[in-house]
Design an enzyme around this catalytic site. Structure first.
Site, PDB file in Angstrom:
ATOM      1  N   ASP A  63       0.826  -1.213   0.000  1.00  0.00           N
ATOM      2  CA  ASP A  63       0.000   0.000   0.000  1.00  0.00           C
ATOM      3  C   ASP A  63       0.859   1.263   0.000  1.00  0.00           C
ATOM      4  O   ASP A  63       0.695   2.151  -0.820  1.00  0.00           O
ATOM      5  CB  ASP A  63      -0.980   0.010   1.191  1.00  0.00           C
ATOM      6  CG  ASP A  63      -0.308  -0.231   2.547  1.00  0.00           C
ATOM      7  OD1 ASP A  63       0.916  -0.488   2.599  1.00  0.00           O
ATOM      8  OD2 ASP A  63      -1.013  -0.173   3.573  1.00  0.00           O
TER       9      ASP A  63
ATOM     10  N   ASP B 219       7.041   3.665   3.660  1.00  0.00           N
ATOM     11  CA  ASP B 219       7.280   4.749   4.606  1.00  0.00           C
ATOM     12  C   ASP B 219       8.771   4.742   4.974  1.00  0.00           C
ATOM     13  O   ASP B 219       9.577   5.279   4.235  1.00  0.00           O
ATOM     14  CB  ASP B 219       6.354   4.496   5.806  1.00  0.00           C
ATOM     15  CG  ASP B 219       6.298   5.633   6.798  1.00  0.00           C
ATOM     16  OD1 ASP B 219       6.283   6.786   6.366  1.00  0.00           O
ATOM     17  OD2 ASP B 219       6.263   5.362   8.010  1.00  0.00           O
TER      18      ASP B 219
HETATM   19  P1  IMP Z   1       7.593   0.881   6.568  1.00  0.00           P
HETATM   20  O1  IMP Z   1       8.211  -0.424   6.934  1.00  0.00           O
HETATM   21  O2  IMP Z   1       7.928   1.965   7.553  1.00  0.00           O
HETATM   22  O3  IMP Z   1       7.884   1.317   5.142  1.00  0.00           O
HETATM   23  O4  IMP Z   1       6.057   0.650   6.787  1.00  0.00           O
HETATM   24  C1  IMP Z   1       5.107   0.719   5.818  1.00  0.00           C
HETATM   25  C2  IMP Z   1       3.786   0.425   6.488  1.00  0.00           C
HETATM   26  O5  IMP Z   1       3.453   1.430   7.434  1.00  0.00           O
HETATM   27  C3  IMP Z   1       2.668   0.435   5.480  1.00  0.00           C
HETATM   28  O6  IMP Z   1       2.465  -0.838   4.934  1.00  0.00           O
HETATM   29  C4  IMP Z   1       1.491   0.889   6.311  1.00  0.00           C
HETATM   30  O7  IMP Z   1       0.889  -0.234   6.927  1.00  0.00           O
HETATM   31  C5  IMP Z   1       2.094   1.757   7.382  1.00  0.00           C
HETATM   32  N1  IMP Z   1       1.945   3.195   7.056  1.00  0.00           N
HETATM   33  C6  IMP Z   1       2.904   4.071   6.752  1.00  0.00           C
HETATM   34  N2  IMP Z   1       2.428   5.305   6.528  1.00  0.00           N
HETATM   35  C7  IMP Z   1       1.101   5.220   6.683  1.00  0.00           C
HETATM   36  C8  IMP Z   1       0.007   6.176   6.571  1.00  0.00           C
HETATM   37  O8  IMP Z   1       0.170   7.379   6.250  1.00  0.00           O
HETATM   38  N3  IMP Z   1      -1.233   5.691   6.819  1.00  0.00           N
HETATM   39  C9  IMP Z   1      -1.471   4.395   7.145  1.00  0.00           C
HETATM   40  N4  IMP Z   1      -0.503   3.472   7.247  1.00  0.00           N
HETATM   41  C10 IMP Z   1       0.775   3.875   7.032  1.00  0.00           C
HETATM   42 MG    MG Z   2       1.020  -2.320   5.477  1.00  0.00          MG
END
Ligand code: IMP
Ligand code: MG
Length: 181
Positions: free
Chosen positions: A102, A105
């Site tokens: 999705d 981040d």
């Molecule tokens: P990462 O490992 O930090 O890249 O995490 C990504 C995950 O964080 C995504 O799959 C989402 O589940 C969650 N996430 C990051 N930003 C958002 C946001 O703005 N809204 C909702 N979920 C988010």
């Molecule tokens: Mg996720």
């Protein structure tokens, strides 16, 4: 109403539909010479809605599989530790895999899953993320197919949640700060 918790709409249904169609067409072109098609791994739960829209815009055979991953750490800081809660059902050896997420981040989750699938000896692994928050990146990940770059705001809808709510909103919106502050 859920809509009352939304500050503003970033991408409406029509904008999303058009962009997902373009991504599907791009993937279809890139893999047109692969007779067995692509092995698409959706990362649950966030990617569920994007996944089902995307695969219907791919004109090649698509094998479905899903993973669930959880990254430890609090909301603002990722520990870099990812745990797989649901593994692949199928052997990806020799297959052309696309990980469908999705939003990217910090990059922690995708970085880990990319390595994990490569270790399983997939022929290739590419990343497809509907949204990308580049300002928050702590681990470099190559995003091969990206829907939209987004600012550092908390987004919900089209699969994205806050505390398991708002996933079924048909658009991507910015959540009002008073909801989570
Ligand atoms: P990462 O490992 O930090 O890249 O995490 C990504 C995950 O964080 C995504 O799959 C989402 O589940 C969650 N996430 C990051 N930003 C958002 C946001 O703005 N809204 C909702 N979920 C988010
Ligand atoms: Mg996720």
């Amino acid at each position: 109403m859920m809509r009352d918790d939304i500050e503003k709409i970033l991408f409406d249904e029509e904008t999303i539909r058009k962009r997902v169609k373009e991504l599907g067409e791009e993937i279809s072109r890139d893999y047109k010479d692969v007779p067995e098609g692509v092995f698409c791994v959706g990362i649950l739960k966030g990617a569920a809605i994007f996944y089902t829209d995307l695969v219907r815009q791919i004109s090649l055979p698509v094998q479905f599989d899903f993973m669930i991953a959880s990254s430890y750490g609090n909301a603002t800081e990722s520990s870099g530790t990812v745990r797989i809660l649901k593994d692949l059902d199928y052997d990806v050896r020799g297959r052309h895999v696309i990980l469908v997420e999705d939003i990217i981040d910090s990059g922690t989750t995708m970085h880990y899953l990319l390595d994990y699938v490569l270790l399983r000896k997939a022929a290739s692994v590419k990343l497809c993320a509907f949204l990308n928050k580049p300002s928050r990146r702590t681990v470099e990940v190559p995003i091969d197919y990206c829907g939209f770059d987004v600012p550092d705001e908390f987004l919900v809808g089209y699969g994205l949640d806050y505390a398991e709510k708002y996933r079924n909103l048909p658009f991507i919106g910015v959540l009002k700060k008073e909801i989570y502050a």
